[in-house]
Design an enzyme around this catalytic site. Structure first.
Site, mmCIF file in Angstrom:
data_model
loop_
_atom_site.group_PDB
_atom_site.id
_atom_site.type_symbol
_atom_site.label_atom_id
_atom_site.label_comp_id
_atom_site.label_asym_id
_atom_site.label_seq_id
_atom_site.Cartn_x
_atom_site.Cartn_y
_atom_site.Cartn_z
ATOM 1 N N CYS A 1 36.544 39.844 -39.478
ATOM 2 C CA CYS A 1 36.745 39.268 -38.146
ATOM 3 C C CYS A 1 35.487 39.397 -37.293
ATOM 4 C CB CYS A 1 37.930 39.946 -37.461
ATOM 5 S SG CYS A 1 38.149 39.374 -35.766
ATOM 6 N N CYS B 1 36.320 35.604 -37.233
ATOM 7 C CA CYS B 1 36.800 35.174 -35.906
ATOM 8 C C CYS B 1 35.727 35.176 -34.825
ATOM 9 C CB CYS B 1 37.922 36.083 -35.410
ATOM 10 S SG CYS B 1 39.018 36.710 -36.660
ATOM 11 N N GLU C 1 51.882 23.708 -17.413
ATOM 12 C CA GLU C 1 53.165 23.566 -16.729
ATOM 13 C C GLU C 1 54.103 22.616 -17.482
ATOM 14 O OE1 GLU C 1 53.043 21.557 -12.831
ATOM 15 O OE2 GLU C 1 51.108 20.746 -13.418
#
Ligand code: NDP
Length: 470
Positions: free
Chosen positions: A42, A47, A442
């Protein structure tokens, strides 16, 4: 029986670091062996460097989009050499930070390869040192897997892609999973011509089908040529360095680099596991129970070497659960339910819970909520990019069992939604939540009408027209 250590961890990646740090700060005697650099996949070659390159690759579009907002920007493109040099510096900083964190906690670092000699003994390969421990934990991760086709030695994997000397002008990315899709976006954003060659029907197998289609459409709009149902049969290297691919379709292609992102295999070979009696599955993954225990009582395994859910935060949580089980007096199973994840494609994918197909197989009747819209940001930029969101709701209980998004910031947004899904929130509870306006997020709490397939040729657009989404 006396042991040199209470815990010996093989592998200082995300899982091994979390486990050894937690156990050491609780007062136990811990050592960790690492044959490469502390930080593991990672931090060193996964990542983190990948995300830095993703950030870099987005600036090109952002600079173009800025013109729609009145900015007058001239650019001469991205310097790959500067980017890689700065990325390497950041990885060095993180590596040093993790070494410091382990040392401060009192963990003994053993550089080198550790091989299990018996259920309580490891040998450090380069100096033959024998070390005993009450518990041994295998946290050795996984490594890129390449198919055996002629010329495969000319291909690179994600490891080398992060270290190339020059940005390739033309690159083929082979595979259709997380890594293929992410690197296709990186190279496309930085200006390479990208062909994504995938053997299946549609990229991102295992993700929700609407998400797969939406992402493929958006990637194509950005200029990535996705060629599904395409396999590479062979690679040849010309004297000028050009890589020639022969495809099963009868076609071919010339590239400066060919990146294979065709999955990862567990790092379980040459560790003495079979000799110690540790069972492996057919693909070489260490077989463990819910408490990460192998077939040998004193040997446990966490992270990608177990091929459960090969994600960094999962390895970290498995490490934390194992620390509680072995040293905290609290037997804690690893929890793999409703693990959210993101693909740092462009645009991003964020997902938690079940796909529509999984939920249909599990529950039968579902209510689906979908929305597709042009985000407000692109009203002035003029970019033809759409976002997509989907909620999968079990009809009988009205529980939200899956949430999926394609669009900018999907990774950030899905993290919050994942809390609600993990808690078992109902659709009514989503509806009860007031939206944050004006945002894309939203939409997750304003989708009111279930999607009805035959009557709606396109996804209904929900929400307030005042949002300027269309
Ligand atoms: P994946 O398993 O996700 O994808 C592998 C891809 O390669 C699939 O599309 C697969 O096709 C294809 N493939 C496999 N074998 C062959 C072959 N012999 N020839 C051609 N194609 C082949 O692996 P990745 O390497 O992309 O990533 C490994 C893991 O790392 C992921 O599963 C993920 O968990 C983790 N990861 C997570 C990230 C994140 O969280 N953002 C980022 C990067 C990695 P098919 O679909 O047909 O099987």
């Amino acid at each position: 029986m006396d042991f040199d250590y209470d815990l010996f961890v093989i592998g200082a990646g995300s899982g091994g670091i979390r486990l050894s740090w937690m156990v050491a700060i609780s007062g136990a005697k811990v050592a960790v062996a690492e044959q490469s650099r502390v930080g593991g996949t990672c931090v060193i070659r996964g990542c983190v460097p990948k995300k830095l390159l993703v950030y870099a690759s987005r600036y090109g579009e952002d600079l173009v989009d800025a013109a729609g907002y009145g900015w007058q920007v001239e650019t001469r493109g991205c310097s790959w050499a500067t980017l890689i040099e700065r990325k390497n510096r950041e990885i060095d900083r993180l590596n040093a930070a993790y070494v410091g964190m382990l040392e401060t906690a009192g963990v003994t670092l053993c550089p080198g390869r550790a091989v299990i000699a018996d259920p309580h003994t490891v040998v450090i390969a380069h100096d033959g040192r024998r070390i005993t421990a009450r518990h041994i934990v295998v946290a050795t991760g996984a490594w890129p897997a390449l198919p055996s086709i002629p010329g495969i030695e000319h291909a690179i994997t994600s490891n080398e892609a992060l270290e190339m000397r020059e940005l390739p002008r033309r690159i083929a990315v082979v595979g259709g999973g997380y890594i293929a899709v992410e690197f296709a976006g990186i190279f496309n954003g930085l200006g390479s011509q990208v062909d994504l060659l995938y053997r299946g029907e549609q990229i991102l197998r295992g993700f929700d089908d609407d998400v797969r289609q939406m992402l493929a459409d958006e990637m194509a709009k950005k200029g990535i040529a996705i060629r599904n149902r395409t396999s590479v049969l062979a690679l040849d290297k010309a004297t000028d360095g050009t890589l020639h691919t022969t495809l099963d379709s009868g076609g071919c292609g010339d590239y400066d680099a060919v990146l294979f992102a065709t999955g990862r295999a567990p790092n379980s070979g040459g560790l003495g596991l079979e000799g110690a009696g540790v069972a492996l599955d057919a693909k070489g993954a260490v077989v463990v129970d819910a408490f990460s225990r192998t077939s040998v009582e004193s040997i446990h395994a966490i992270g990608d070497v177990t091929s459960r859910v090969p994600l960094t935060p999962v390895a970290v949580s498995e490490g934390a659960a194992l620390a509680a089980t072995l040293f905290g007096g609290r037997p804690t199973p690893a929890d793999h339910n409703n693990v959210p994840s993101a693909v740092f494609s462009q645009p991003e994918v964020g997902t938690v819970g079940m796909t529509e197909a999984e939920a249909r197989a599990a529950f039968g009747e579902l209510d689906l909520y979908k929305t597709s819209f042009r985000p407000m940001r692109h009203t002035l930029s003029g970019r033809d990019e759409r976002s997509f969101m989907k909620l999968v709701v079990e009809r009988a209980s009205q529980r939200v069992v899956g949430a999926h998004m394609v669009g900018r910031d999907a990774a950030e947004i899905i993290q919050g939604i994942a809390i609600a899904v993990k808690m078992g929130a109902s659709k009514a509870q989503f509806d009860m939540t007031v939206g944050v306006h004006p945002t894309s997020a939203e939409e997750f709490v304003t989708m009111r009408e279930p999607w009805a397939p035959p009557a709606s040729p396109a996804c209904p657009v929900s929400g307030d027209p005042g949002l300027q989404k269309s």
